[in-house]
Write an enzyme that holds these catalytic residues in place. Structure first.
Site, PDB file in Angstrom:
ATOM      1  N   GLY A  78       0.541 -60.486  32.842  1.00  0.00           N
ATOM      2  CA  GLY A  78      -0.289 -61.163  32.366  1.00  0.00           C
ATOM      3  C   GLY A  78       0.374 -62.998  32.400  1.00  0.00           C
ATOM      4  O   GLY A  78      -0.494 -63.594  32.814  1.00  0.00           O
ATOM      5  N   GLU A 117       0.526 -63.796  35.824  1.00  0.00           N
ATOM      6  CA  GLU A 117      -0.982 -64.256  35.962  1.00  0.00           C
ATOM      7  C   GLU A 117      -2.199 -65.376  36.036  1.00  0.00           C
ATOM      8  O   GLU A 117      -2.407 -65.865  36.356  1.00  0.00           O
ATOM      9  CB  GLU A 117      -1.515 -63.518  35.596  1.00  0.00           C
ATOM     10  N   ALA A 165       0.124 -59.382  29.415  1.00  0.00           N
ATOM     11  CA  ALA A 165      -0.103 -58.737  27.482  1.00  0.00           C
ATOM     12  C   ALA A 165       0.534 -57.713  26.575  1.00  0.00           C
ATOM     13  O   ALA A 165       1.644 -57.603  27.074  1.00  0.00           O
ATOM     14  CB  ALA A 165      -1.146 -58.168  28.686  1.00  0.00           C
ATOM     15  N   GLU A 212       3.273 -54.675  36.259  1.00  0.00           N
ATOM     16  CA  GLU A 212       2.054 -53.352  35.663  1.00  0.00           C
ATOM     17  C   GLU A 212       2.265 -52.662  36.089  1.00  0.00           C
ATOM     18  O   GLU A 212       1.815 -51.151  35.685  1.00  0.00           O
ATOM     19  CB  GLU A 212       0.628 -54.413  35.093  1.00  0.00           C
TER      20      GLU A 212
HETATM   21  C1  LIG Z   1      -3.589 -55.406  32.943  1.00  0.00           C
HETATM   22  C2  LIG Z   1      -2.122 -55.912  32.009  1.00  0.00           C
HETATM   23  C3  LIG Z   1      -1.628 -57.239  32.199  1.00  0.00           C
HETATM   24  C4  LIG Z   1      -2.317 -58.356  31.826  1.00  0.00           C
HETATM   25  C5  LIG Z   1      -0.025 -56.522  31.473  1.00  0.00           C
HETATM   26  O1  LIG Z   1       0.493 -58.317  31.289  1.00  0.00           O
HETATM   27  S1  LIG Z   1       0.619 -55.364  31.107  1.00  0.00           S
HETATM   28  C6  LIG Z   1       2.582 -56.570  30.432  1.00  0.00           C
HETATM   29  C7  LIG Z   1       3.335 -56.390  31.769  1.00  0.00           C
HETATM   30  N1  LIG Z   1       4.416 -56.603  30.832  1.00  0.00           N
HETATM   31  C8  LIG Z   1       5.497 -56.673  30.975  1.00  0.00           C
HETATM   32  O2  LIG Z   1       6.059 -55.509  31.186  1.00  0.00           O
HETATM   33  C9  LIG Z   1       6.855 -56.901  30.246  1.00  0.00           C
HETATM   34  C10 LIG Z   1       7.559 -56.206  29.612  1.00  0.00           C
HETATM   35  N2  LIG Z   1       8.725 -56.874  28.944  1.00  0.00           N
HETATM   36  C11 LIG Z   1      10.052 -56.462  29.177  1.00  0.00           C
HETATM   37  O3  LIG Z   1      10.170 -56.247  30.448  1.00  0.00           O
HETATM   38  C12 LIG Z   1      10.815 -57.095  28.863  1.00  0.00           C
HETATM   39  O4  LIG Z   1      10.733 -56.696  27.063  1.00  0.00           O
HETATM   40  C13 LIG Z   1      11.034 -58.548  29.071  1.00  0.00           C
HETATM   41  C14 LIG Z   1      12.062 -58.379  30.203  1.00  0.00           C
HETATM   42  C15 LIG Z   1       9.714 -59.399  28.915  1.00  0.00           C
HETATM   43  C16 LIG Z   1      12.048 -58.701  27.772  1.00  0.00           C
HETATM   44  O5  LIG Z   1      13.256 -57.467  27.594  1.00  0.00           O
HETATM   45  P1  LIG Z   1      14.857 -57.957  26.909  1.00  0.00           P
HETATM   46  O6  LIG Z   1      14.694 -59.518  27.051  1.00  0.00           O
HETATM   47  O7  LIG Z   1      15.567 -56.966  27.141  1.00  0.00           O
HETATM   48  O8  LIG Z   1      14.278 -57.268  25.073  1.00  0.00           O
HETATM   49  P2  LIG Z   1      13.155 -56.227  24.858  1.00  0.00           P
HETATM   50  O9  LIG Z   1      12.502 -55.410  26.706  1.00  0.00           O
HETATM   51  O10 LIG Z   1      14.043 -55.651  24.702  1.00  0.00           O
HETATM   52  O11 LIG Z   1      11.903 -56.176  24.094  1.00  0.00           O
HETATM   53  C17 LIG Z   1      11.507 -57.316  23.119  1.00  0.00           C
HETATM   54  C18 LIG Z   1      11.013 -56.672  22.613  1.00  0.00           C
HETATM   55  O12 LIG Z   1       9.467 -57.220  23.003  1.00  0.00           O
HETATM   56  C19 LIG Z   1       8.848 -56.080  22.818  1.00  0.00           C
HETATM   57  N3  LIG Z   1       8.221 -56.669  23.459  1.00  0.00           N
HETATM   58  C20 LIG Z   1       8.396 -56.947  25.624  1.00  0.00           C
HETATM   59  N4  LIG Z   1       7.266 -56.945  26.553  1.00  0.00           N
HETATM   60  C21 LIG Z   1       5.901 -56.856  25.694  1.00  0.00           C
HETATM   61  C22 LIG Z   1       4.984 -57.131  25.911  1.00  0.00           C
HETATM   62  N5  LIG Z   1       4.412 -57.148  26.894  1.00  0.00           N
HETATM   63  N6  LIG Z   1       4.130 -56.991  24.813  1.00  0.00           N
HETATM   64  C23 LIG Z   1       4.015 -56.449  23.332  1.00  0.00           C
HETATM   65  N7  LIG Z   1       5.809 -56.168  23.271  1.00  0.00           N
HETATM   66  C24 LIG Z   1       6.606 -56.352  23.808  1.00  0.00           C
HETATM   67  C25 LIG Z   1       9.859 -54.817  23.193  1.00  0.00           C
HETATM   68  O13 LIG Z   1       9.442 -54.146  23.226  1.00  0.00           O
HETATM   69  C26 LIG Z   1      10.849 -55.228  22.268  1.00  0.00           C
HETATM   70  O14 LIG Z   1      10.052 -54.769  21.007  1.00  0.00           O
HETATM   71  P3  LIG Z   1      10.849 -54.255  19.720  1.00  0.00           P
HETATM   72  O15 LIG Z   1      11.859 -52.940  20.456  1.00  0.00           O
HETATM   73  O16 LIG Z   1      12.166 -55.118  19.175  1.00  0.00           O
HETATM   74  O17 LIG Z   1      10.082 -54.144  18.994  1.00  0.00           O
END
Ligand SMILES: C/C=C(\C)C(=O)SCCNC(=O)CCNC(=O)[C@H](O)C(C)(C)COP(=O)(O)OP(=O)(O)OC[C@H]1O[C@@H](n2cnc3c(N)ncnc32)[C@H](O)[C@@H]1OP(=O)(O)O
Length: 716
Positions: A100, A103, A61, A123
């Site tokens: 998500g 999922e 998400a 999550e």
């Molecule tokens: C209900 C809830 C549901 C259904 C969910 O899905 S909750 C979200 C679950 N997902 C996560 O927790 C994944 C979160 N992201 C990560 O763990 C990491 O970002 C990654 C492994 C996906 C990639 O890692 P990496 O390559 O090191 O890059 P960064 O962590 O630096 O991320 C890059 C930029 O992307 C933004 N980001 C990452 N994931 C999300 C997200 N799910 N939603 C919005 N934005 C996301 C992150 O903030 C970085 O942004 P900037 O700093 O570059 O602006």
């Protein structure tokens, strides 16, 4: 958004587009809903593949959307609709399938991944549970026991592990999308009932209740008051005991309580803080995106005590060759024996396939002449460090970066004795240095952007959360710790016991209260610093006011009595013997405190848990505001990341500055005013705090902008 294309051979390809991680934003969800409808309606389409653009399936998400109103199609019905499709749907997973994203993949009938892909339901780390059916589908696919592990820890798994667990159907070293397309063509027209996870029973061990109870108590113990891991176990209990539809109802109910909780907001803030600190900026205008880091392949560590050894291991784990120098023969011999074993253990724990860097041990400082970066980790003594830096400056080739692991001494003073002050920065690691995530990168007024960028980049390679901080006594972390410790000692003078103070802090979520922590790290550490500062020692009068401030000699007196903490078997608590770990209240300490109070005419009063927390935490937070005001930290996120990753601040409380925002700045100000006393400057509310309150207490996300504006108008 998501694009739709029809490939030759009747396969519809749905591609998620939302860089950088194809998060499921409203536009992406709408795109998927539309594309699935199109695939359903198109009689020429017999099967479907869902993939993500640019080699990333989906990072889940869009976390940024959680703060605003819910727009676009909701996730749960979208996912149900995919599972219900009567044509085979495969997820082609490259890069990541998280939250998500996984999922979504679980709703597909087949999952095919690239061997380098990473999967998980993280999550729980955001204060949530897998609320798009993940808590009900995953256990039906891989069994309750494995699902409990993945969902309550939120850990990421490799494609190989996911294949073994049964999350994936196939893994390839080649193109996962091509393989998925080929695969769905081959299964077109076959029955799909057994591929719809919602229709399957949940495989459970025979002693399911005892398993769930055991996991619940482990989770409660580990999570220190965090709500989400407990909710995850409850959702999985529902998966194990209820039909799918009722399980989904339970999932929805639990999610509703978590979604708007302060803990979820704190954990999501912590997620973004960790990323914000990587985008560092200095008052000079140097920034992460306009400064060039050098890539280090050869480094040296000077001093092989506990910190030095951990730093050697941390460097070697990244594949850097390390010259490990220790001038004391006995210490060198011990380090040469211990460090390789530490390295092996840590490499095993991290399941590292690549061979770690080479370590060579030496007693000769001349042996560092060829390295690109040196980290000094000698005893915390300025005159010794100055000697080392002078020597390094003459031994190392020009251009070598000279870093100090000092926990609070003046970086600028060290830089001043070298030939290139611009190449000197602090790299303040936390013990054990190969395990703890925090790294304070300390820049002095003369540190070059290149030196800061290199230290930050090196920290990132070591898997650290690097935070760039300015040069002042104690930097950020230890500077804020001082008023916190001070208040804890004052509370003992006024009537509290070490256990009372510790219990209040542990209940708040710290892994260890201040006195247990002090026993662990050794009471003599602070004693030495206070002696150097002239606050205690021979010739210093034993009063409760020193250098114009309230002072508690209690910790000094403990040291004088030989009670240095765990290492002596006695400190604020008693232990089974030197090195013992189980802290028990010690009647000696209670008599000691009573005698002390009587000697100083202090009458013990009953102190509430609320007062303990306010005095200790608000004093620390107030210093955080002073740090922001002094531009030692660039923003509240920097302070919060430091406290979460280095000082045990409970992550589900976001960090001290986030906590201040949640409590309310007005209340913090009012309580500080209430506890304030003329000879306790740490409780005098900071100007920044006052100005924020006067400006209507903007949320923590706005403070950076506020501070910059105030600075422009010279209000700070
Ligand atoms: C209900 C809830 C549901 C259904 C969910 O899905 S909750 C979200 C679950 N997902 C996560 O927790 C994944 C979160 N992201 C990560 O763990 C990491 O970002 C990654 C492994 C996906 C990639 O890692 P990496 O390559 O090191 O890059 P960064 O962590 O630096 O991320 C890059 C930029 O992307 C933004 N980001 C990452 N994931 C999300 C997200 N799910 N939603 C919005 N934005 C996301 C992150 O903030 C970085 O942004 P900037 O700093 O570059 O602006």
């Amino acid at each position: 958004m998501a694009t739709y294309s029809r490939l030759p051979g009747s396969v519809a390809l749905i591609t998620l587009h939302n860089p950088p991680v194809n998060a499921l934003s409203a536009a992406v969800r709408q795109g998927i809903v539309d594309a699935v409808q199109r695939a359903l309606k198109d009689p020429k389409v017999t099967s479907v593949v869902i993939c993500g653009q640019n080699g990333k399936f989906c990072g889940g998400a869009d976390i940024r959307e959680f703060a605003g109103p819910m727009l676009g199609p909701p996730l749960v019905p979208m996912i149900h609709a995919i599972e219900a499709v009567d044509k085979p749907v495969a997820a082609a997973i490259e890069g990541v399938a998280l939250g998500g994203g996984l999922e979504l993949a679980l709703a597909c009938h087949y999952r095919i991944a690239h061997s380098k892909a990473v999967l998980g339901l993280p999550e729980v780390t955001l204060g949530l549970l897998p609320g798009a059916g993940g808590s009900q589908r995953l256990p039906r696919l891989i069994g309750l026991t494995a699902a409990l592990d993945l969902i309550t820890t939120g850990r990421h798994v490799s494609a190989a592990e996911a294949l073994k667990l049964g999350v994936l159907d196939q893994v390839t070293d080649s193109n996962a999308v091509d393989l998925a397309v080929e695969f769905v063509r081959s299964v077109a027209g076959q029955p799909l009932d057994s591929r719809r996870l919602s229709t399957l029973p949940c495989p459970c061990p025979p002693d399911v209740d005892s398993l769930l109870d055991k996991v619940m108590s482990k989770v409660r113990q580990r999570s220190r008051g965090a709500l989400a891991p407990v909710a995850c176990v409850r959702a999985l209990r529902a998966a194990a005991s209820l039909p799918y539809a009722q399980g989904m109802e339970k999932e929805r109910e639990l999610m509703a309580t978590l979604f708007n909780s302060g803990q979820a907001r704190a954990l999501q803030y912590a997620f973004f803080s960790q990323r914000v600190v990587g985008k560092w900026s200095l008052p000079s205008g140097a920034r992460w995106d306009n400064s060039t880091a050098r890539i280090i392949s050869k480094a040296a560590v000077i001093g092989l005590g506990t910190m030095g050894r951990g730093i050697v291991v941390a460097l070697a784990l990244t594949g850097i060759s390390v010259v490990a120098v220790e001038t004391q023969e006995k210490q060198l011999a011990e380090a040469s024996r211990v460090v390789p074993a530490m390295l092996q253990r840590e490499a095993g724990r991290r399941r590292l396939a690549t061979p770690p860097g080479v370590i060579s041990f030496s007693s000769n400082l001349q042996d560092v002449s060829e390295v690109e970066l040196v980290i000094e980790a000698v005893f915390e003594d300025m005159s010794l460090k100055l000697q080392v830096f002078k020597h390094l400056s003459s031994v190392c080739r020009p251009g070598t970066l000279l870093c100090s692991n000092t926990s609070g001494l003046d970086i600028d003073q060290l830089a001043a004795v070298t030939q290139s002050p611009g190449l000197v920065v602090g790299m303040h690691f936390f013990a054990p240095a190969h395990v703890m995530k925090l790294l304070e990168v300390v820049y002095g007024p003369r540190s070059s952007p290149e030196a800061v960028a290199t230290a930050m980049q090196l920290g990132k390679r070591m898997g650290k959360v690097g935070v760039a901080v300015g040069n002042c006594p104690g930097f950020v972390g230890n500077r804020m710790l001082k008023p916190y410790l001070e208040q804890a000692n004052f509370l003992l003078e006024e009537g509290a016991t070490p256990r009372q103070v510790d219990e209040a802090l542990e209940e708040f979520g710290f892994p260890m209260g201040v006195f247990r922590m002090s026993d662990l790290s050794g009471l003599d550490v602070g004693w030495r610093i206070r002696k150097e500062a002239g606050l205690t020692g021979p010739g210093v009068e034993s009063t409760r006011t020193r250098q114009g401030r309230r002072y508690s000699p209690l910790p000094d007196q403990m040291c004088e009595a030989g009670r240095l903490g765990q290492k002596t078997g006695k400190g604020w608590y008693q232990y089974d013997g030197p090195g013992g770990r189980v802290a028990r209240s010690d009647p000696w300490v209670h008599i000691f405190l009573e005698t002390y109070r009587a000697e100083h005419g202090l009458v013990a009063r009953s102190i509430t848990l609320e007062e303990i927390l306010e005095r200790c935490l608000y004093a620390l937070i107030n210093e955080g505001f002073n740090i922001l005001q002094d531009a030692v930290a660039a923003g509240p996120e920097d302070i919060d990341a430091i406290y979460v990753f280095g000082y045990g601040w409970p992550r589900h409380r976001g960090g001290p500055m986030f906590h201040a925002d949640q409590v309310g700045l007005g209340r913090i100000l009012q309580r500080l005013n209430q506890h304030s006393h003329p000879d306790v400057p740490h409780l005098k509310p900071s100007t920044l705090l006052r100005r924020l309150v006067a400006a209507g207490s903007p949320p923590v996300q706005k403070w950076r902008e506020f501070i910059n504006k105030e600075r422009v108008h010279s209000q700070l």
